[in-house]
Structure formats: C-alpha cells, structure tokens
Design a protein around this motif. Structure first.
Motif, mmCIF file in Angstrom:
data_model
loop_
_atom_site.group_PDB
_atom_site.id
_atom_site.type_symbol
_atom_site.label_atom_id
_atom_site.label_comp_id
_atom_site.label_asym_id
_atom_site.label_seq_id
_atom_site.Cartn_x
_atom_site.Cartn_y
_atom_site.Cartn_z
ATOM 1 N N ALA A 224 0.831 -1.204 0.000
ATOM 2 C CA ALA A 224 0.000 0.000 0.000
ATOM 3 C C ALA A 224 0.866 1.255 0.000
ATOM 4 O O ALA A 224 0.533 2.264 -0.638
ATOM 5 C CB ALA A 224 -0.926 0.005 1.217
ATOM 6 N N TYR A 225 1.984 1.190 0.718
ATOM 7 C CA TYR A 225 2.923 2.319 0.713
ATOM 8 C C TYR A 225 3.446 2.562 -0.700
ATOM 9 O O TYR A 225 3.462 3.706 -1.185
ATOM 10 C CB TYR A 225 4.096 2.028 1.654
ATOM 11 C CG TYR A 225 5.254 2.997 1.483
ATOM 12 C CD1 TYR A 225 5.249 4.237 2.111
ATOM 13 C CD2 TYR A 225 6.354 2.670 0.677
ATOM 14 C CE1 TYR A 225 6.308 5.138 1.942
ATOM 15 C CE2 TYR A 225 7.409 3.565 0.508
ATOM 16 C CZ TYR A 225 7.385 4.786 1.133
ATOM 17 O OH TYR A 225 8.420 5.672 0.962
ATOM 18 N N GLY A 226 3.875 1.503 -1.382
ATOM 19 C CA GLY A 226 4.398 1.649 -2.732
ATOM 20 C C GLY A 226 3.368 2.207 -3.692
ATOM 21 O O GLY A 226 3.677 3.054 -4.536
ATOM 22 N N ASP A 227 2.131 1.754 -3.550
ATOM 23 C CA ASP A 227 1.054 2.241 -4.412
ATOM 24 C C ASP A 227 0.839 3.736 -4.214
ATOM 25 O O ASP A 227 0.811 4.509 -5.185
ATOM 26 C CB ASP A 227 -0.234 1.475 -4.104
ATOM 27 C CG ASP A 227 -1.425 1.999 -4.892
ATOM 28 O OD1 ASP A 227 -1.478 1.775 -6.114
ATOM 29 O OD2 ASP A 227 -2.306 2.640 -4.276
ATOM 30 N N ALA A 228 0.707 4.171 -2.960
ATOM 31 C CA ALA A 228 0.469 5.589 -2.670
ATOM 32 C C ALA A 228 1.665 6.444 -3.074
ATOM 33 O O ALA A 228 1.510 7.542 -3.619
ATOM 34 C CB ALA A 228 0.156 5.770 -1.183
ATOM 35 N N LEU A 229 2.874 5.944 -2.818
ATOM 36 C CA LEU A 229 4.076 6.678 -3.202
ATOM 37 C C LEU A 229 4.139 6.833 -4.718
ATOM 38 O O LEU A 229 4.482 7.902 -5.233
ATOM 39 C CB LEU A 229 5.324 5.955 -2.699
ATOM 40 C CG LEU A 229 6.657 6.663 -2.967
ATOM 41 C CD1 LEU A 229 6.807 7.887 -2.058
ATOM 42 C CD2 LEU A 229 7.840 5.708 -2.747
ATOM 43 N N TYR A 318 -1.763 11.732 -1.266
ATOM 44 C CA TYR A 318 -1.247 10.375 -1.461
ATOM 45 C C TYR A 318 0.049 10.164 -0.677
ATOM 46 O O TYR A 318 0.298 9.078 -0.154
ATOM 47 C CB TYR A 318 -1.039 10.087 -2.947
ATOM 48 C CG TYR A 318 -2.315 9.712 -3.659
ATOM 49 C CD1 TYR A 318 -3.005 8.546 -3.332
ATOM 50 C CD2 TYR A 318 -2.850 10.535 -4.653
ATOM 51 C CE1 TYR A 318 -4.188 8.208 -3.966
ATOM 52 C CE2 TYR A 318 -4.033 10.201 -5.296
ATOM 53 C CZ TYR A 318 -4.702 9.040 -4.944
ATOM 54 O OH TYR A 318 -5.881 8.713 -5.575
ATOM 55 N N ALA A 319 0.870 11.199 -0.590
ATOM 56 C CA ALA A 319 2.085 11.090 0.221
ATOM 57 C C ALA A 319 1.734 10.878 1.689
ATOM 58 O O ALA A 319 2.382 10.083 2.384
ATOM 59 C CB ALA A 319 2.943 12.346 0.052
ATOM 60 N N ALA A 320 0.700 11.566 2.158
ATOM 61 C CA ALA A 320 0.258 11.393 3.536
ATOM 62 C C ALA A 320 -0.253 9.976 3.763
ATOM 63 O O ALA A 320 -0.001 9.361 4.816
ATOM 64 C CB ALA A 320 -0.833 12.416 3.863
ATOM 65 N N ARG A 321 -0.953 9.436 2.761
ATOM 66 C CA ARG A 321 -1.430 8.053 2.871
ATOM 67 C C ARG A 321 -0.254 7.079 2.942
ATOM 68 O O ARG A 321 -0.282 6.115 3.715
ATOM 69 C CB ARG A 321 -2.318 7.699 1.679
ATOM 70 C CG ARG A 321 -2.858 6.265 1.726
ATOM 71 C CD ARG A 321 -3.585 5.875 0.449
ATOM 72 N NE ARG A 321 -4.754 6.693 0.207
ATOM 73 C CZ ARG A 321 -5.573 6.527 -0.825
ATOM 74 N NH1 ARG A 321 -5.330 5.556 -1.720
ATOM 75 N NH2 ARG A 321 -6.622 7.303 -0.990
ATOM 76 N N ALA A 322 0.768 7.347 2.148
ATOM 77 C CA ALA A 322 1.952 6.482 2.163
ATOM 78 C C ALA A 322 2.568 6.450 3.561
ATOM 79 O O ALA A 322 2.964 5.386 4.056
ATOM 80 C CB ALA A 322 2.975 6.968 1.137
ATOM 81 N N ARG A 323 2.667 7.611 4.204
ATOM 82 C CA ARG A 323 3.230 7.652 5.554
ATOM 83 C C ARG A 323 2.335 6.910 6.546
ATOM 84 O O ARG A 323 2.821 6.185 7.416
ATOM 85 C CB ARG A 323 3.395 9.105 6.016
ATOM 86 C CG ARG A 323 4.427 9.894 5.225
ATOM 87 C CD ARG A 323 4.773 11.190 5.949
ATOM 88 N NE ARG A 323 3.582 11.957 6.332
ATOM 89 C CZ ARG A 323 2.987 12.844 5.562
ATOM 90 N NH1 ARG A 323 3.461 13.079 4.342
ATOM 91 N NH2 ARG A 323 1.930 13.494 5.977
ATOM 92 N N THR A 324 1.033 7.082 6.407
ATOM 93 C CA THR A 324 0.090 6.497 7.365
ATOM 94 C C THR A 324 0.126 4.979 7.353
ATOM 95 O O THR A 324 0.106 4.340 8.416
ATOM 96 C CB THR A 324 -1.343 6.984 7.060
ATOM 97 O OG1 THR A 324 -1.388 8.412 7.177
ATOM 98 C CG2 THR A 324 -2.342 6.367 8.026
ATOM 99 N N VAL A 325 0.181 4.365 6.171
ATOM 100 C CA VAL A 325 0.110 2.904 6.104
ATOM 101 C C VAL A 325 1.347 2.234 6.681
ATOM 102 O O VAL A 325 1.313 1.049 7.020
ATOM 103 C CB VAL A 325 -0.131 2.403 4.655
ATOM 104 C CG1 VAL A 325 -1.473 2.894 4.137
ATOM 105 C CG2 VAL A 325 0.992 2.836 3.728
ATOM 106 N N LEU A 326 2.439 2.987 6.814
ATOM 107 C CA LEU A 326 3.660 2.418 7.384
ATOM 108 C C LEU A 326 3.552 2.229 8.897
ATOM 109 O O LEU A 326 4.431 1.613 9.501
ATOM 110 C CB LEU A 326 4.865 3.307 7.067
ATOM 111 C CG LEU A 326 5.420 3.235 5.642
ATOM 112 C CD1 LEU A 326 6.581 4.208 5.489
ATOM 113 C CD2 LEU A 326 5.862 1.827 5.283
#
Length: 350
Positions: A224-229, A318-326
């Motif tokens: 999910a991180y890779g997708d959002a990033l 989307y960058a914020a989502r990438a941080r959140t899923v981690l």
C-alpha cells in the motif's frame, strides 16, 4: 533550507571550500547512501545480465538508458523493504535487478509509443537507433527480469511481479485508448498512472517484504505504501511538466501538452473551465491543432482555475497516505526514511 538535490559532488566540495554552507542531503540521497552496499551489488548484477554475446546492440541500447543517471528508485524500494523486514540473504538483489529491468523495458516501449525524443536529459534510444531496436531490447529485458525472478525460487514473488507487468501493460493500453479524449475522467487517469507507475512501486515494496518472509500485514502495508508513493510521484511529475521545473525530469517544459496527454492538471482545468474554455482544449488536445502561444494559454487557464495547485494537493494527500500505512510496520530507521521519502517526492513541486 531547501535541499539542493541538483548539486554534483564536485559542486558540493566547491561550495564547502568557498565558505558557503554545504547543501543538505535529500531523503533519496540519504536512503541511497544507507543502502549503497546492496545497490552496488544490484548495479553489478544489472551490468552482468544486460550482456548479450550474440546481439551486441542489446547492451548498447540498454546501457544508454541504464547508465543515464536514473535514480534507481524502484530497486531501492525493494532493498529497503527487504532490509526493513529483517532480511539478511541475497535474493533481494536479484529481485531489485528484476524490478529495474522491468522499469527499463517499459521506458523503452513508452518512448516508442509516445514518439519521445528525450529521456533523462539525453536522446531516446528509439531516436538514436530505431523503434524496432527499442521494442526488441525492451522485450529482452522483460525476459531477463523473469529469469532473475525464477532464480529466487518463490512462486509468490513471481506472481507479484508477473501481475505488475500485466497491470503496467494494461495501463499503457488504457492510456492509448484515452489519449487526446478531453472527456477523460479523473478515475480513468488514476487507473492509467496506477498501471504505468504505481503498480511497479507497489510490486517493488511488496516483493521485498515477501522475500524477507514478513507477516501478511506487513507485506500488505508495504504494498500500500508503494502504491500511494507511486501515485504521489507520478502526479508530481505531471505537475512539474507545467510547473517550469521539467529540467529535473530530463524533459522539456510542456512536453505533455505537446504530446496531448490528459494529465491531472489538464483534466481539472478542463472541468473547471466548462464550455467557455472547451473550444481551446478541443483544438489543442483533441484535434492536435497547436499554434504558437498555446502552451502559454494553457498555463494561463491552469492558473485561473488553480489546476496545478489542486493536483499538487492531491499528490500531497497520497504522500500522507503512504506515511500512514507504514504505521503497521515495526519501528526501524528505514521506516523513518521511507516516511521522509514520501514527503520528498511531492516537495519537488513545492
């Protein structure tokens, strides 16, 4: 202080000696430095596997692109995900090389489809050689990538990257069918960039976690991180094409406009402009009748409707989502670096 991501080592040294402060290291440079040993091994593997004894044009074409100074972001993500999940073997090196070969193959094919003349600041392979060479060398690299995957011996990893390869091709075909159609929706645009960019980002991080034997929750989180990033990365690139900083991409400003691509800034400008602006977009994008001053007019319409700012805000989300899923991944210095990387990817358009 804004990081200077453009300075070469010699420029950094010169700045240090003339009394000016040394530029900060960007998050991408910091991650590259942290994983430099693994990345050197990956680069050696790439050079070994792009060789062909029977067709010397293959390494010639491949080297032109591979050695052109790309960021190696996708294999870097694979290495980071594997190390973050505690992996200490060597299969992640083959996996990272496979990811880079898939990426390079898609670039060769894309430049043929888009009739591009510049990539990473250099003439494209199809311009220096020909379309046939670019397509066939791209096919060769896809084959090499699957050889590397098989050597890992994991059907699950093979499934992840094989699926990503199919999604990438699907995204490219979807982009062809939507090309120059000014009624293209944001949902179609997101499908296209999820295929052409985010799919390989997600596969890179997911496969890295999988080869490390991480839990299902961690594998899913890193995918999910890779997708959002990847989505944040591509939207930012699409903003940069109109934002006057395309030199960083090795492109000319406005290339997407000249190639009549329906990227998010254009889609939002068309939607906001309504019937008043529609004749301009119909002529320039739908029909391809572009004249002197049209790029400036397009930029003016985007500014009037805040299209670039709006698209950048979406990239930030989307960058914020990438941080959140981690958050579901155990605390680790590499996790912190991946979070910072998400911010850096979108800061390029700030």
């Amino acid at each position: 202080m804004r990081p200077n991501v453009e300075a070469t080592p010699r420029e950094v040294e010169a700045q240090a000696t003339d009394g000016r402060p040394e530029p900060q290291t960007s998050p991408l440079e910091a991650l590259t430095s942290e994983l430099s040993g693994d990345m050197e091994a990956v680069n050696r593997l790439i050079r070994e596997r792009m060789v062909s004894e029977n067709a010397p044009r293959i390494p010639e074409v491949t080297a032109h692109l591979v050695e052109a100074g790309g960021k190696r972001l996708r294999p870097l993500l694979t290495i980071a995900a594997a190390r973050l999940c505690g992996y200490s073997g060597e299969h992640h090196l083959h996996l990272a090389a496979a990811v880079e070969f898939i990426h390079t193959a898609t670039l060769l094919h894309d430049d043929v489809v888009d009739e591009s003349e510049r990539r990473r600041g250099r003439p494209t392979a199809n311009l220096l050689w020909d379309n046939k060479s670019s397509v066939l060398v791209g096919d060769y690299l896809f084959a090499r990538s699957f050889q590397l995957m098989v050597e890992i011996g994991s059907l699950r990893v093979l499934d992840i990257l094989a699926n990503a390869s199919a999604v990438i091709a699907e995204g490219e075909v979807l982009q062809l069918t939507a090309a120059s159609n000014i009624d293209t929706s944001e949902s179609i645009y997101l499908q296209v960039i999820r295929g052409k960019t985010a799919a390989l980002f997600a596969a890179a991080t997911e496969a890295g976690a999988e080869v490390a034997g991480a839990s299902g929750e961690q594998v899913a989180a890193l995918a999910a991180y890779g997708d959002a990033l990847g989505l944040a990365f591509q939207i930012t690139d699409d903003v940069l094409d109109y934002g006057g900083r395309s030199a960083r991409l090795g492109k000319n400003a406005g290339d997407d406009f000249r190639e009549r691509k329906l990227t998010l800034p254009v889609i939002r400008a068309i939607a906001a402009g309504g019937e008043a602006d529609r004749p301009f977009w119909t002529r320039t994008i739908a029909r391809g009748d572009q004249r002197e001053g049209d790029l400036e007019e397009a930029l003016s319409l985007m500014a009037r409707h805040r299209a670039l700012e709006s698209a950048h805000e979406t990239a930030l989300a989307y960058a914020a989502r990438a941080r959140t899923v981690l958050a579901s991944v155990p605390a680790h210095p590499l996790r912190d670096q991946l979070e910072t990387l998400a911010d850096f990817v979108v800061s390029r358009a700030a």
